[in-house]
Scaffold this motif. Structure first.
Motif, PDB file in Angstrom:
ATOM      1  N   PHE A   5       0.816  -1.221   0.000  1.00 20.50           N
ATOM      2  CA  PHE A   5       0.000   0.000   0.000  1.00 20.50           C
ATOM      3  C   PHE A   5       0.848   1.268   0.000  1.00 20.50           C
ATOM      4  O   PHE A   5       0.320   2.366  -0.128  1.00 20.50           O
ATOM      5  N   LYS A   6       2.159   1.097   0.179  1.00 20.82           N
ATOM      6  CA  LYS A   6       3.046   2.244   0.118  1.00 20.82           C
ATOM      7  C   LYS A   6       3.445   2.585  -1.316  1.00 20.82           C
ATOM      8  O   LYS A   6       4.030   3.625  -1.573  1.00 20.82           O
ATOM      9  N   ARG A   7       3.113   1.694  -2.256  1.00 21.07           N
ATOM     10  CA  ARG A   7       3.472   1.925  -3.653  1.00 21.07           C
ATOM     11  C   ARG A   7       2.504   2.926  -4.291  1.00 21.07           C
ATOM     12  O   ARG A   7       1.300   2.822  -4.131  1.00 21.07           O
ATOM     13  N   LYS A   8       3.082   3.868  -5.028  1.00 24.70           N
ATOM     14  CA  LYS A   8       2.261   4.890  -5.685  1.00 24.70           C
ATOM     15  C   LYS A   8       1.373   4.297  -6.772  1.00 24.70           C
ATOM     16  O   LYS A   8       0.305   4.828  -7.061  1.00 24.70           O
ATOM     17  N   SER A   9       1.817   3.199  -7.385  1.00 24.15           N
ATOM     18  CA  SER A   9       1.061   2.622  -8.497  1.00 24.15           C
ATOM     19  C   SER A   9      -0.318   2.135  -8.055  1.00 24.15           C
ATOM     20  O   SER A   9      -1.283   2.189  -8.831  1.00 24.15           O
ATOM     21  N   ILE A  10      -0.425   1.670  -6.790  1.00 20.23           N
ATOM     22  CA  ILE A  10      -1.716   1.198  -6.285  1.00 20.23           C
ATOM     23  C   ILE A  10      -2.702   2.350  -6.226  1.00 20.23           C
ATOM     24  O   ILE A  10      -3.846   2.261  -6.699  1.00 20.23           O
ATOM     25  N   TRP A  11      -2.270   3.461  -5.669  1.00 18.01           N
ATOM     26  CA  TRP A  11      -3.153   4.622  -5.540  1.00 18.01           C
ATOM     27  C   TRP A  11      -3.415   5.272  -6.897  1.00 18.01           C
ATOM     28  O   TRP A  11      -4.499   5.814  -7.146  1.00 18.01           O
ATOM     29  N   LEU A  12      -2.431   5.176  -7.788  1.00 18.88           N
ATOM     30  CA  LEU A  12      -2.630   5.690  -9.148  1.00 18.88           C
ATOM     31  C   LEU A  12      -3.696   4.877  -9.877  1.00 18.88           C
ATOM     32  O   LEU A  12      -4.538   5.435 -10.593  1.00 18.88           O
ATOM     33  N   ALA A  13      -3.679   3.561  -9.677  1.00 25.49           N
ATOM     34  CA  ALA A  13      -4.669   2.696 -10.315  1.00 25.49           C
ATOM     35  C   ALA A  13      -6.078   3.040  -9.830  1.00 25.49           C
ATOM     36  O   ALA A  13      -7.034   3.075 -10.622  1.00 25.49           O
ATOM     37  N   ILE A  14      -6.182   3.290  -8.514  1.00 24.86           N
ATOM     38  CA  ILE A  14      -7.494   3.669  -7.958  1.00 24.86           C
ATOM     39  C   ILE A  14      -7.947   5.002  -8.534  1.00 24.86           C
ATOM     40  O   ILE A  14      -9.115   5.187  -8.886  1.00 24.86           O
ATOM     41  N   LEU A  15      -7.004   5.950  -8.641  1.00 27.27           N
ATOM     42  CA  LEU A  15      -7.332   7.271  -9.176  1.00 27.27           C
ATOM     43  C   LEU A  15      -7.775   7.180 -10.636  1.00 27.27           C
ATOM     44  O   LEU A  15      -8.777   7.796 -11.027  1.00 27.27           O
ATOM     45  N   VAL A  16      -7.047   6.399 -11.427  1.00 23.61           N
ATOM     46  CA  VAL A  16      -7.405   6.241 -12.843  1.00 23.61           C
ATOM     47  C   VAL A  16      -8.777   5.590 -12.973  1.00 23.61           C
ATOM     48  O   VAL A  16      -9.606   6.004 -13.803  1.00 23.61           O
ATOM     49  N   GLY A  17      -9.036   4.580 -12.156  1.00 22.06           N
ATOM     50  CA  GLY A  17     -10.351   3.923 -12.187  1.00 22.06           C
ATOM     51  C   GLY A  17     -11.475   4.883 -11.842  1.00 22.06           C
ATOM     52  O   GLY A  17     -12.533   4.883 -12.478  1.00 22.06           O
ATOM     53  N   THR A  18     -11.224   5.718 -10.835  1.00 20.30           N
ATOM     54  CA  THR A  18     -12.235   6.706 -10.439  1.00 20.30           C
ATOM     55  C   THR A  18     -12.497   7.711 -11.554  1.00 20.30           C
ATOM     56  O   THR A  18     -13.645   8.071 -11.835  1.00 20.30           O
ATOM     57  N   LEU A  23     -15.849   9.701 -16.050  1.00 20.33           N
ATOM     58  CA  LEU A  23     -16.042  10.023 -17.468  1.00 20.33           C
ATOM     59  C   LEU A  23     -17.241   9.294 -18.042  1.00 20.33           C
ATOM     60  O   LEU A  23     -18.065   9.863 -18.761  1.00 20.33           O
ATOM     61  N   PHE A  24     -17.333   8.001 -17.737  1.00 24.31           N
ATOM     62  CA  PHE A  24     -18.469   7.220 -18.227  1.00 24.31           C
ATOM     63  C   PHE A  24     -19.775   7.741 -17.639  1.00 24.31           C
ATOM     64  O   PHE A  24     -20.798   7.806 -18.329  1.00 24.31           O
ATOM     65  N   ALA A  25     -19.756   8.084 -16.360  1.00 23.04           N
ATOM     66  CA  ALA A  25     -20.964   8.622 -15.727  1.00 23.04           C
ATOM     67  C   ALA A  25     -21.365   9.943 -16.366  1.00 23.04           C
ATOM     68  O   ALA A  25     -22.545  10.199 -16.621  1.00 23.04           O
ATOM     69  N   PHE A  26     -20.370  10.785 -16.651  1.00 28.42           N
ATOM     70  CA  PHE A  26     -20.636  12.069 -17.294  1.00 28.42           C
ATOM     71  C   PHE A  26     -21.248  11.869 -18.679  1.00 28.42           C
ATOM     72  O   PHE A  26     -22.216  12.542 -19.058  1.00 28.42           O
ATOM     73  N   ALA A  27     -20.675  10.920 -19.432  1.00 23.77           N
ATOM     74  CA  ALA A  27     -21.120  10.720 -20.812  1.00 23.77           C
ATOM     75  C   ALA A  27     -22.437   9.971 -20.905  1.00 23.77           C
ATOM     76  O   ALA A  27     -23.310  10.325 -21.708  1.00 23.77           O
ATOM     77  N   GLN A  28     -22.596   8.941 -20.096  1.00 20.87           N
ATOM     78  CA  GLN A  28     -23.765   8.075 -20.224  1.00 20.87           C
ATOM     79  C   GLN A  28     -24.898   8.491 -19.277  1.00 20.87           C
ATOM     80  O   GLN A  28     -25.995   8.819 -19.726  1.00 20.87           O
TER      81      GLN A  28
END
Length: 424
Positions: A5-18, A23-28
């Protein structure tokens, strides 16, 4: 284990998913939840010049001034003009008041008047038999006979719904236009009943049936869309195929040029390499068009009016999509890839609607600016609309977008890179 959980990639993945969910919510969700029918343009043809026809037309046009009116009436002189109007998407349906409309409604009113006179004369003759022999009585009797001699007929209107313009709107108008006629019938029938009740007129079921449906409507489908044409979804699907096909191909082609074509010391492509991208892009667009035609026409048997025009059109659209995506890659590399996803995701939620159904925000800042919308319009015209011009505003915009993308591709060679490219 918890050190992960100290790795930045984990939090980056969550951020990208969010972000992607947003974006999908905005569009659809956002676009569809704000959809509201506002001022759908519908043609109004008044072929009858009588008083009753003018009254009905005026009653319909009054709704144009209402801010929440579902329909906006567009005055059209004659029925023959409807074909071009549908082809140019000036309106999506039509209501035609035929010649003789006023005369039919007048005969209905005369018939009711004749029944009133007959009842009155019958009552007078019963009370005072001698009155029946007088000249005024006989004159009224002849008048009543003349007014009721001809069985009243319903006044005719024809409702047109153009399925090819937009299947969603067509389905709405298929319900909304008959409901308008029903409302007009209820208004007229209410007036007839009010007159009859005031005079205590008793009509037989047979007599009253002549006045229960003052206006008769006939619904006609123009530019019909069959199940073989994917029930109106073919333009959407083909547009998406053009975008997806070139989205992947442009990335592969860009990476190939990065790996094998001549580059500057800072890693950017040379002008010669950009020219090579354009040449190979034409080949990719042509292959995409032929692949789409092979699947939709030859394998799945979807009707296409003009196969040659269809191939040229989808090829041109695919080439513009290829140019957009390649321009982004040449300018920003793989870091620009999310921008292509934003265009793709944002377009999906709005292109199947007409502008009158979208909120001002989605119409102005999404629908009117996405290149996929203009491509969808061109393909829809080619597949579904009789006499629809392929040349027009949508084609002009697509050409401008394509030329702008070419300029950006060559402009990318003039930008100084910060460091040599490492993308392979």
């Amino acid at each position: 284990m918890l050190t992960v959980f100290k790795r930045k990639s984990i939090w980056l993945a969550i951020l990208v998913g969010t972000i992607l969910i947003g974006l999908f919510a905005f569009a659809q969700v956002g676009a569809r939840s704000s959809v509201k029918i506002r001022h759908l343009p519908v043609a109004l043809v008044v072929a009858d010049h009588g008083t009753q026809a003018k009254k009905v037309a005026h009653q319909l046009r009054r709704t144009n001034s209402e801010s929440d009116a579902k329909i906006k009436w567009i005055t059209v002189k004659k029925t023959a003009d409807l074909t071009d109007g549908f082809a140019n998407s000036r309106y999506y349906g039509a209501l035609v008041i035929h010649n003789g409309f006023s005369a039919d409604l007048q005969r209905q009113a005369n018939y009711l008047k004749g029944q009133l006179i007959t009842q009155k004369l019958t009552a007078m003759a019963t009370k005072q038999p001698a009155v029946a022999m007088t000249a005024p009585f006989q004159q009224q009797k002849q008048l009543a006979k003349a007014l009721t001699a001809q069985t009243p007929q319903a006044a005719n209107v024809t409702l047109y719904v153009s399925q090819g313009n937009n299947i969603t709107v067509a389905n709405l108008l298929t319900t909304a236009l008959p409901q308008l006629v029903t409302h007009l019938n209820q208004t007229l029938t209410g007036k007839y009943q009010q007159v009859a009740n005031k005079a205590n007129l008793t009509l037989t079921a047979a007599n009253w049936s002549q006045l229960q449906t003052p206006i008769k409507s006939n619904l006609v489908k123009r530019n019909p869309v069959s199940e073989k044409q994917l029930s109106g979804m073919a333009p959407f699907i083909i547009t998406i195929l053009c975008w997806i096909g070139c989205l992947v191909s442009s990335l592969i082609n860009w990476r190939d040029h990065i790996s094998h074509e001549s580059r500057r010391t800072d890693g950017r492509l040379s002008m010669t390499s950009v020219t090579s991208q354009l040449i190979t892009g034409l080949l990719i667009a042509g292959g995409t068009a032929l692949a789409i035609y092979s699947f939709v026409k030859l394998i799945y048997g979807m009707p296409i009016q003009d196969s040659t025009q269809f191939i040229w059109l989808t090829g041109g659209i695919s080439f513009v999509f290829y140019l957009i995506q390649t321009a982004v890659l040449d300018l920003a590399g793989l870091k620009g890839w999310p921008l292509l996803l934003v265009i793709w995701i944002g377009s999906m939620g709005v292109i199947t609607f007409v502008p009158q159904m979208l909120s001002n925000f989605y119409r102005q800042f999404v629908y009117n600016v996405t290149p996929i919308h203009f491509a969808y319009e061109l393909i829809n015209n080619q597949l579904y609309l009789q006499n629809a011009p392929i040349t027009g505003a949508a084609l002009t915009v697509m050409m401008i977008i394509g030329l702008s993308a070419i300029v950006l591709m060559y402009s990318s060679t003039l930008i100084k890179g910060r460091q040599p490219a490492t993308e392979k």
